[in-house]
Design an enzyme around this catalytic site. Structure first.
Site, mmCIF file in Angstrom:
data_model
loop_
_atom_site.group_PDB
_atom_site.id
_atom_site.type_symbol
_atom_site.label_atom_id
_atom_site.label_comp_id
_atom_site.label_asym_id
_atom_site.label_seq_id
_atom_site.Cartn_x
_atom_site.Cartn_y
_atom_site.Cartn_z
ATOM 1 N N TYR A 152 43.609 26.995 39.039
ATOM 2 C CA TYR A 152 44.142 28.138 38.289
ATOM 3 C C TYR A 152 45.109 27.698 37.191
ATOM 4 O O TYR A 152 45.162 28.329 36.131
ATOM 5 C CB TYR A 152 44.765 29.169 39.241
ATOM 6 C CG TYR A 152 43.679 29.940 39.954
ATOM 7 C CD1 TYR A 152 42.964 30.928 39.288
ATOM 8 C CD2 TYR A 152 43.311 29.641 41.259
ATOM 9 C CE1 TYR A 152 41.930 31.609 39.902
ATOM 10 C CE2 TYR A 152 42.276 30.318 41.888
ATOM 11 C CZ TYR A 152 41.584 31.297 41.205
ATOM 12 O OH TYR A 152 40.557 31.962 41.809
ATOM 13 N N HIS A 210 40.258 42.186 39.728
ATOM 14 C CA HIS A 210 40.341 40.901 40.450
ATOM 15 C C HIS A 210 41.620 40.131 40.132
ATOM 16 O O HIS A 210 41.692 38.932 40.382
ATOM 17 C CB HIS A 210 39.116 40.025 40.145
ATOM 18 C CG HIS A 210 37.843 40.554 40.756
ATOM 19 N ND1 HIS A 210 36.589 40.132 40.368
ATOM 20 C CD2 HIS A 210 37.638 41.462 41.742
ATOM 21 C CE1 HIS A 210 35.666 40.767 41.084
ATOM 22 N NE2 HIS A 210 36.279 41.585 41.925
ATOM 23 N N ASN A 246 23.824 42.537 28.828
ATOM 24 C CA ASN A 246 23.976 41.200 29.413
ATOM 25 C C ASN A 246 23.037 40.230 28.692
ATOM 26 O O ASN A 246 22.047 40.647 28.089
ATOM 27 C CB ASN A 246 23.627 41.249 30.911
ATOM 28 C CG ASN A 246 24.388 40.213 31.724
ATOM 29 O OD1 ASN A 246 25.591 40.055 31.560
ATOM 30 N ND2 ASN A 246 23.700 39.498 32.596
ATOM 31 N N LEU A 247 23.388 38.959 28.785
ATOM 32 C CA LEU A 247 22.551 37.944 28.142
ATOM 33 C C LEU A 247 21.123 37.983 28.670
ATOM 34 O O LEU A 247 20.171 37.745 27.946
ATOM 35 C CB LEU A 247 23.171 36.567 28.409
ATOM 36 C CG LEU A 247 22.802 35.427 27.505
ATOM 37 C CD1 LEU A 247 23.086 35.753 26.038
ATOM 38 C CD2 LEU A 247 23.585 34.179 27.907
ATOM 39 N N ALA A 283 27.056 39.411 24.101
ATOM 40 C CA ALA A 283 27.976 40.550 24.085
ATOM 41 C C ALA A 283 28.614 40.726 22.702
ATOM 42 O O ALA A 283 28.812 41.852 22.244
ATOM 43 C CB ALA A 283 29.056 40.356 25.146
HETATM 44 C C1 BJW Z 1 26.646 36.891 28.999
HETATM 45 C C2 BJW Z 1 27.042 35.994 27.996
HETATM 46 C C3 BJW Z 1 27.219 36.529 26.704
HETATM 47 C C4 BJW Z 1 26.837 34.870 29.810
HETATM 48 N N1 BJW Z 1 27.021 37.858 26.495
HETATM 49 N N2 BJW Z 1 26.443 38.179 28.759
HETATM 50 C C5 BJW Z 1 27.404 40.496 51.733
HETATM 51 C C6 BJW Z 1 26.887 41.586 51.044
HETATM 52 C C7 BJW Z 1 27.691 42.342 50.184
HETATM 53 C C8 BJW Z 1 29.017 42.023 49.987
HETATM 54 C C9 BJW Z 1 29.524 40.942 50.672
HETATM 55 C C10 BJW Z 1 28.736 40.198 51.532
HETATM 56 N N3 BJW Z 1 29.504 39.195 52.055
HETATM 57 C C11 BJW Z 1 30.736 39.301 51.514
HETATM 58 C C12 BJW Z 1 30.770 40.361 50.684
HETATM 59 C C13 BJW Z 1 31.916 40.843 49.880
HETATM 60 C C14 BJW Z 1 32.274 39.882 48.781
HETATM 61 C C15 BJW Z 1 31.032 39.595 47.945
HETATM 62 O O1 BJW Z 1 30.644 40.339 47.067
HETATM 63 N N4 BJW Z 1 30.387 38.460 48.172
HETATM 64 C C16 BJW Z 1 29.166 38.115 47.446
HETATM 65 C C17 BJW Z 1 29.149 36.616 47.168
HETATM 66 C C18 BJW Z 1 27.975 38.596 48.227
HETATM 67 N N5 BJW Z 1 33.272 40.560 47.974
HETATM 68 C C19 BJW Z 1 34.564 40.460 48.266
HETATM 69 O O2 BJW Z 1 34.983 39.755 49.170
HETATM 70 C C20 BJW Z 1 35.506 41.324 47.440
HETATM 71 N N6 BJW Z 1 36.326 42.090 48.314
HETATM 72 C C21 BJW Z 1 35.818 42.994 49.145
HETATM 73 O O3 BJW Z 1 34.619 43.222 49.219
HETATM 74 O O4 BJW Z 1 36.759 43.671 49.848
HETATM 75 C C22 BJW Z 1 36.321 44.640 50.805
HETATM 76 C C23 BJW Z 1 35.998 45.977 50.226
HETATM 77 C C24 BJW Z 1 35.363 46.889 51.011
HETATM 78 C C25 BJW Z 1 35.057 48.143 50.509
HETATM 79 C C26 BJW Z 1 35.417 48.510 49.236
HETATM 80 C C27 BJW Z 1 36.095 47.613 48.471
HETATM 81 C C28 BJW Z 1 36.371 46.353 48.963
HETATM 82 C C29 BJW Z 1 36.412 40.456 46.593
HETATM 83 C C30 BJW Z 1 35.682 39.787 45.496
HETATM 84 C C31 BJW Z 1 36.608 38.822 44.745
HETATM 85 C C32 BJW Z 1 35.882 38.120 43.649
HETATM 86 N N7 BJW Z 1 36.705 37.092 43.123
HETATM 87 C C33 BJW Z 1 36.200 36.238 42.088
HETATM 88 C C34 BJW Z 1 37.102 34.963 41.911
HETATM 89 C C35 BJW Z 1 38.523 35.307 41.625
HETATM 90 C C36 BJW Z 1 38.842 35.476 40.177
HETATM 91 C C37 BJW Z 1 38.808 34.177 39.404
HETATM 92 O O5 BJW Z 1 39.062 33.084 39.924
HETATM 93 O O6 BJW Z 1 38.518 34.257 38.205
HETATM 94 O O7 BJW Z 1 36.048 36.982 40.868
HETATM 95 S S1 BJW Z 1 34.543 35.648 42.393
HETATM 96 C C38 BJW Z 1 34.031 35.632 40.713
HETATM 97 O O8 BJW Z 1 32.870 36.475 40.610
HETATM 98 C C39 BJW Z 1 35.183 36.303 39.924
HETATM 99 C C40 BJW Z 1 34.406 37.283 39.077
HETATM 100 O O9 BJW Z 1 35.254 38.345 38.660
HETATM 101 C C41 BJW Z 1 33.251 37.702 39.944
HETATM 102 C C42 BJW Z 1 32.076 38.270 39.213
HETATM 103 O O10 BJW Z 1 31.503 37.281 38.383
HETATM 104 P P1 BJW Z 1 30.906 37.709 36.978
HETATM 105 O O11 BJW Z 1 31.982 38.196 36.094
HETATM 106 O O12 BJW Z 1 29.751 38.612 37.180
HETATM 107 O O13 BJW Z 1 30.453 36.284 36.377
HETATM 108 P P2 BJW Z 1 29.052 35.524 36.536
HETATM 109 O O14 BJW Z 1 29.257 34.146 36.063
HETATM 110 O O15 BJW Z 1 28.478 35.695 37.879
HETATM 111 O O16 BJW Z 1 28.071 36.296 35.516
HETATM 112 C C43 BJW Z 1 28.249 36.255 34.114
HETATM 113 C C44 BJW Z 1 27.100 36.999 33.454
HETATM 114 O O17 BJW Z 1 27.343 37.029 32.067
HETATM 115 C C45 BJW Z 1 25.730 36.330 33.676
HETATM 116 O O18 BJW Z 1 24.790 37.321 34.091
HETATM 117 C C46 BJW Z 1 25.370 35.806 32.295
HETATM 118 O O19 BJW Z 1 23.992 35.906 32.000
HETATM 119 C C47 BJW Z 1 26.142 36.740 31.396
HETATM 120 N N8 BJW Z 1 26.529 36.152 30.086
HETATM 121 N N9 BJW Z 1 27.162 34.747 28.483
HETATM 122 C C48 BJW Z 1 26.648 38.623 27.504
HETATM 123 N N10 BJW Z 1 27.604 35.740 25.612
#
Ligand code: BJW
Length: 244
Positions: A58, A111, A204-205, A222
């Site tokens: 971080y 987040h 999205n891309l 984007a």
């Molecule tokens: C472009 C581009 C350009 C590239 N133009 N586009 C099983 C089933 C369902 C859920 C779960 C499960 N087991 C566990 C869970 C829950 C879990 C979860 O979802 N896990 C999955 C792995 C399955 N979630 C959690 O634990 C969350 N909490 C939770 O659920 O609490 C309980 C709850 C219950 C009920 C209601 C509410 C809550 C917490 C999630 C925390 C996520 N944290 C992170 C890291 C911390 C932040 C950091 O360090 O920065 O957050 S993980 C990481 O992924 C980060 C992001 O915010 C998050 C999403 O990623 P994002 O932004 O989508 O990035 P990418 O890289 O995946 O995608 C980028 C996209 O952009 C791509 O598609 C590219 O194509 C595109 N792109 N260039 C346009 N120029």
């Protein structure tokens, strides 16, 4: 998609919106997690096991923030925020500060934020710049070594879920920008919005994992697609009888 009659908008952004500013996305070939396994850095267990590694990860990203600028997508979303007469909520999963630096006001970070710290001793949250490391002292209670990045890790509850749910329930339009749809609860927002009657658009891309749930998907960078969409939306608002 016909945008006339739209009043309330919820926009979800992910790492893709900041990619053209030079910040790595999470998943994919050049992803942030290339050099780090997610379980090593993005869980509370990882932090307990190896706080130095997590701080390093971080601290490096916080430092990188100072070298990047908002891009055309951040700027277009800030313009929409300034000019849109109806309700608007920009929900970002990103922990960078590029939306606020572009001028977005109706914004929340579900987040957490790189520029915020959380003291586990007194539970206070406060702004943070520069490295945090393992030995930082809390400006509020003075304890050393109890400060962690104010970031939502896997297994932790994202911020402001109630406010997001309420906005999704009132939304006429839900737009998802630059997110892979791999992480919940954000990946489920499209379903809530649809269920409550909103039109849904993905930018999205490439088609995301949940692309099939959207009424329309626009693929491309984007920085190009978002400004064009914002122009289209603001023009349709001016021609809508509801706005007069
Ligand atoms: C472009 C581009 C350009 C590239 N133009 N586009 C099983 C089933 C369902 C859920 C779960 C499960 N087991 C566990 C869970 C829950 C879990 C979860 O979802 N896990 C999955 C792995 C399955 N979630 C959690 O634990 C969350 N909490 C939770 O659920 O609490 C309980 C709850 C219950 C009920 C209601 C509410 C809550 C917490 C999630 C925390 C996520 N944290 C992170 C890291 C911390 C932040 C950091 O360090 O920065 O957050 S993980 C990481 O992924 C980060 C992001 O915010 C998050 C999403 O990623 P994002 O932004 O989508 O990035 P990418 O890289 O995946 O995608 C980028 C996209 O952009 C791509 O598609 C590219 O194509 C595109 N792109 N260039 C346009 N120029």
């Amino acid at each position: 998609m016909d945008f006339s009659g739209i009043r309330n908008i919820v926009i979800l952004t992910g790492a893709g919106v900041s990619a053209e500013s030079g910040l790595a996305t999470f998943r994919g070939p050049d992803g942030l997690w290339e050099g780090h396994r997610v379980e090593d850095v993005c869980t509370p267990e990882a932090y307990r096991r190896d706080p130095a590694l997590v701080h390093q990860f971080y601290d490096a990203r916080r430092e990188k923030l100072g070298t990047v600028q908002p891009n055309a997508a951040h700027e277009a979303l800030a313009r929409l925020d300034a000019e849109w007469p109806g309700e608007l909520l920009l929900v970002t999963q990103n922990v960078d500060d590029l939306h606020e630096r572009a001028g977005s006001k109706r914004l929340l970070h579900m987040h957490g934020e790189l520029t915020s710290a959380w003291c586990l001793a007194c539970d206070e949250r406060f702004g943070w710049s520069g490295p945090m490391g393992e030995e930082a002292s809390c400006p509020s209670c003075g304890e050393r070594g109890r400060i962690r990045p104010d970031i939502v890790w896997f297994g932790e509850m994202p911020y402001e879920m109630e406010r997001i749910e309420e906005a999704l329930q009132r939304a006429d339009l839900f737009v998802s920008v630059g997110t892979s749809g791999a992480v919940y609860p954000a990946a489920g927002f499209v379903q809530t919005a649809r269920y409550c009657g909103a039109k849904t658009l993905e930018i999205n891309l490439e088609p995301s994992l949940g692309s099939y749930m959207f009424d329309e998907s626009r693929t491309g960078r984007a920085g190009e697609v978002v400004p064009a969409w914002v122009d289209e939306l603001l023009q349709s608002d001016q021609s809508s009888p509801i706005s007069r």
